[in-house]
Write a protein that holds these residues in place. Structure first.
Motif, PDB file in Angstrom:
ATOM      1  N   PRO A 282      43.961  35.290  46.861  1.00 58.41           N
ATOM      2  CA  PRO A 282      43.225  35.128  48.117  1.00 58.41           C
ATOM      3  C   PRO A 282      43.237  36.405  48.960  1.00 58.41           C
ATOM      4  O   PRO A 282      44.300  36.997  49.174  1.00 58.41           O
ATOM      5  CB  PRO A 282      43.977  33.994  48.828  1.00 58.41           C
ATOM      6  CG  PRO A 282      44.648  33.226  47.727  1.00 58.41           C
ATOM      7  CD  PRO A 282      44.991  34.236  46.684  1.00 58.41           C
ATOM      8  N   GLY A 283      42.047  36.833  49.388  1.00 56.09           N
ATOM      9  CA  GLY A 283      41.936  38.037  50.201  1.00 56.09           C
ATOM     10  C   GLY A 283      41.569  39.271  49.381  1.00 56.09           C
ATOM     11  O   GLY A 283      41.099  40.270  49.910  1.00 56.09           O
ATOM     12  N   TYR A 284      41.767  39.199  48.063  1.00 59.94           N
ATOM     13  CA  TYR A 284      41.464  40.335  47.181  1.00 59.94           C
ATOM     14  C   TYR A 284      40.020  40.205  46.708  1.00 59.94           C
ATOM     15  O   TYR A 284      39.576  39.098  46.389  1.00 59.94           O
ATOM     16  CB  TYR A 284      42.423  40.318  45.988  1.00 59.94           C
ATOM     17  CG  TYR A 284      42.423  41.577  45.138  1.00 59.94           C
ATOM     18  CD1 TYR A 284      42.725  42.814  45.689  1.00 59.94           C
ATOM     19  CD2 TYR A 284      42.148  41.507  43.775  1.00 59.94           C
ATOM     20  CE1 TYR A 284      42.753  43.962  44.897  1.00 59.94           C
ATOM     21  CE2 TYR A 284      42.177  42.648  42.978  1.00 59.94           C
ATOM     22  CZ  TYR A 284      42.476  43.877  43.537  1.00 59.94           C
ATOM     23  OH  TYR A 284      42.497  45.005  42.746  1.00 59.94           O
ATOM     24  N   THR A 285      39.282  41.313  46.706  1.00 58.79           N
ATOM     25  CA  THR A 285      37.884  41.286  46.252  1.00 58.79           C
ATOM     26  C   THR A 285      37.624  42.492  45.352  1.00 58.79           C
ATOM     27  O   THR A 285      38.425  43.427  45.299  1.00 58.79           O
ATOM     28  CB  THR A 285      36.907  41.400  47.445  1.00 58.79           C
ATOM     29  OG1 THR A 285      37.159  42.657  48.094  1.00 58.79           O
ATOM     30  CG2 THR A 285      37.069  40.257  48.431  1.00 58.79           C
ATOM     31  N   LYS A 286      36.455  42.455  44.727  1.00 54.88           N
ATOM     32  CA  LYS A 286      36.051  43.578  43.885  1.00 54.88           C
ATOM     33  C   LYS A 286      35.961  44.861  44.721  1.00 54.88           C
ATOM     34  O   LYS A 286      36.381  45.929  44.286  1.00 54.88           O
ATOM     35  CB  LYS A 286      34.695  43.251  43.256  1.00 54.88           C
ATOM     36  CG  LYS A 286      34.287  44.251  42.219  1.00 54.88           C
ATOM     37  CD  LYS A 286      33.063  43.801  41.446  1.00 54.88           C
ATOM     38  CE  LYS A 286      32.619  44.943  40.608  1.00 54.88           C
ATOM     39  NZ  LYS A 286      32.414  44.998  39.333  1.00 54.88           N
ATOM     40  N   GLU A 287      35.446  44.717  45.941  1.00 53.54           N
ATOM     41  CA  GLU A 287      35.303  45.880  46.810  1.00 53.54           C
ATOM     42  C   GLU A 287      36.675  46.469  47.160  1.00 53.54           C
ATOM     43  O   GLU A 287      36.886  47.679  47.090  1.00 53.54           O
ATOM     44  CB  GLU A 287      34.553  45.456  48.072  1.00 53.54           C
ATOM     45  CG  GLU A 287      33.947  46.620  48.805  1.00 53.54           C
ATOM     46  CD  GLU A 287      33.380  46.204  50.144  1.00 53.54           C
ATOM     47  OE1 GLU A 287      33.299  44.989  50.413  1.00 53.54           O
ATOM     48  OE2 GLU A 287      33.050  47.114  50.916  1.00 53.54           O
TER      49      GLU A 287
END
Ligand code: FAD
Lengths: 451, 115
Positions: free
Chosen positions: A149-154
């Motif tokens: 949660p909170g981690y994205t590709k960007e």
């Protein structure tokens, strides 16, 4: 791009006559007559795909083999931890496709975006269209960012997972380490099973810790692990205590504390775990859950996150014209490794050669071996061979390094690790010797070569 | 391009097969050898993940051009544990005598590059 399922295919054939249905039978026939060659398309030029392309062409030079690979340079994940530890130069991880081209394989650097399984055509983002008699997929993994949660590709551009086959994650990890203050904190989030290369994250932890120990000794490496146990645990734990006692803080989930991440906050540079532990970091490496590469789903061969295969052949259970190897498959109990993918690829080659080229077929053989460097000249290994039994791949002849082993043995393991890297790269990419061998043909000498 | 070593093996094999099929039973021994070598070549795919097919040794020894008796003897040492490298013990123990014979016959036909 439309993907036909097998039911649609049936309808199509029923309606449009038998012409379509015999598409593959036709070119098998054509091959027997010595005219048009049967076509095999391979998607993904990594451990599985490059191996399949190489050995298909080697086994039957008449086969028309096309390898569709997005990148011109293969930047291997395996071996990349050694780059982080300072034991390999980045360039030595990068390999081109000249050898496979020279062997007569059509290497196409495009990104496959769909498979029409009824017409047996692969489409690419660049507008390419490739028909096949047999399709082989080895697309590796895709990252499930949402599982942290909170981690994205960007955000991964800043705090990489460095877990897909690509160069950028690794160099970004290196930049993070270099930019870190002496006395700073590096946070590492481990994945839950199943994931690519079970010992990989722990070898990486050793290599990051080695970097910190030698360059920024006041720093800490905080590891958060959602699992209760991990690969080669006794020997990795031995290394953590022996070499990195003041650097590594290992948080392995247990009955009381759950160290699964509940929030990753890139702005505040803070991670919170389920059990409420908070870690402030300067640098971070987040390894989320994974799934089969996108093209597997688009080809209609996935079952949830991974591809179901017949363990005797690595033929998809959903479509008999499609073989799938490597990390994107469920090949339990074979681990997702480069070695496994290479080994599975050779089984698929034998299947296709028997099928399309009418070659003699021999029983499948599967093997895996994985080495991990834990400190300079201290390398551990694990391995086994596998055979299909009751729908699974059952291990036999297993071995694993033990705590307290002789230092000479560990050093010898490292030499093998380096030799294997070179060996599998040569095997995958059809590289050939420029140099003469260092040693003459050996004679059997049991006493001289113990250990 | 096929390396010289493979070309050689390939030619040997092709020649043996040709003779085998044209001359009939007179050369059935050679045909048997060809079959053995072919089986060995197939099995060798498992070895070349570690041992380079062109005989370069960058940490794992070359096994090209070994005399087949030496080869078979060495594999038996691994099988019994007289040589105890776990990776090779695991390999050797998974092979039966026919497979070891076939592998020995195949690798004996390969000549390391530069020889
Ligand atoms: C840090 C780390 C350390 C590791 N260490 C080891 C080790 O020591 N030993 C070991 O055996 N394994 C190791 N591995 C695992 C190994 O890298 C993988 O298991 C292996 O790469 C799997 O092979 P594959 O063919 O499934 O996928 P890959 O090798 O990833 O190949 C997939 C290829 O497909 C291409 N592709 C994907 N989709 C498409 C598409 N739609 N169109 C065109 N091209 C596409 C990709 O560009 C890629 O080149 C390690 C992995 C990591 C992350």
């Amino acid at each position: 791009m439309t993907t036909f399922n097998r039911r649609d295919f049936g309808k199509l054939v029923g309606g449009a006559g038998a012409g379509l249905a015999t598409a593959s039978g036709l070119s098998t026939f054509a091959i027997a007559q010595g005219s048009a060659a049967a076509k095999v398309v391979v998607i993904g030029g990594g451990c599985g795909g490059a191996t399949v392309a190489h050995f298909l062409k080697k086994g039957d030079p008449k086969l028309d083999v096309t390898l569709i690979e997005a990148n011109k340079v293969y930047s291997s994940s395996f071996g990349s931890n050694l780059y982080l530890g300072g034991f390999r130069k980045f360039e030595t991880l990068n390999h081109g496709y000249e050898g496979l081209r020279a062997a007569g394989i059509k290497v196409v650097h495009q990104y496959a975006t769909g498979v029409d399984t009824a017409k047996k055509v692969v489409k690419t983002k660049e507008g390419g269209s490739y028909t096949y008699d047999r399709l082989v997929l080895s697309p590796g993994i895709a990252i499930k960012y949402e599982t942290v949660p909170g981690y994205t590709k960007e955000i991964s551009n800043q705090f990489p997972h460095a877990y897909e086959t690509s160069g950028v994650g690794k160099t970004q990890l290196m930049k993070l380490m270099e930019a870190m203050p002496n006395g700073g904190t590096f946070a590492m989030v481990m994945p839950d099973n199943p994931y690519r290369c079970p010992p990989g994250p722990y070898e990486r932890a050793c290599m990051i810790a080695h970097y910190l120990k030698t360059k920024k000794p006041k720093s800490k490496l905080v590891i958060l692990d959602p699992k209760k146990a991990f690969s080669k645990q006794p020997v990795f734990t031995e290394a953590f205590n022996k070499y990195y006692k003041d650097i590594i803080e290992m948080n392995l989930t247990n009955d009381i504390d759950d160290f699964r991440v509940s929030m990753f906050d890139a702005k505040a540079k803070e991670i919170t775990t389920k059990s409420g532990k908070k870690v402030k970091f300067d640098a971070a490496n987040i390894i989320p859950q994974q799934r089969a590469g996108d093209i597997a789903k688009l080809a209609g061969v996935t079952d949830k996150d991974w591809v179901a295969i017949n363990p005797e052949t690595f033929q998809s259970t959903a479509n008999k014209d499609i073989y799938v190897v490597g990390d994107s498959t469920v090949a339990a109990e074979m681990p997702k490794s480069g070695f496994s993918a290479n080994s599975q690829g050779k089984v698929v080659v034998a299947e296709i050669l028997a099928d399309l080229s009418k070659k003699e077929k021999f029983p499948a053989r599967y093997r895996n071996t994985c080495w991990s460097l834990v400190a300079p000249d201290d390398c551990i290994k694990v391995g086994a061979n596998y055979s299909a039994k009751e729908g699974k791949l059952a291990p036999e002849g297993s071995f694993v390094s033990k705590a307290g082993e002789d230092a000479g043995l560990r050093k010898q393991n490292y030499a093998e690790y380096v030799g294997w890297y070179d060996g599998i790269i040569t095997d995958m990419f059809a590289k050939t010797a420029a140099a003469a061998p260092k040693k003459a043909a050996p004679a059997p000498a049991p006493a001289a070569k113990k250990g | 391009m096929m390396p010289a070593s493979q070309l050689l093996a390939f030619n040997l094999l092709a020649a043996a097969m040709l003779v085998g099929s044209v001359a009939g039973f007179a050369s059935s021994a050679r045909a048997d050898t060809a079959k053995l070598v072919r089986y060995g070549e197939h099995l060798s795919q498992e070895c070349t993940t570690c041992h380079r097919r062109d005989g370069v040794d960058n940490g794992i020894p070359s096994i090209l051009g070994m005399k087949s008796e030496d080869f078979e003897e060495t594999l038996k040492y691994y099988k019994t544990g007289a040589r105890d490298n776990p990776a090779m013990v695991s390999v050797a123990q998974s092979l039966d005598d026919d497979q070891i014979k076939a592998l020995g016959a195949y690798f004996a036909t390969l000549v390391p590059a530069g020889k």
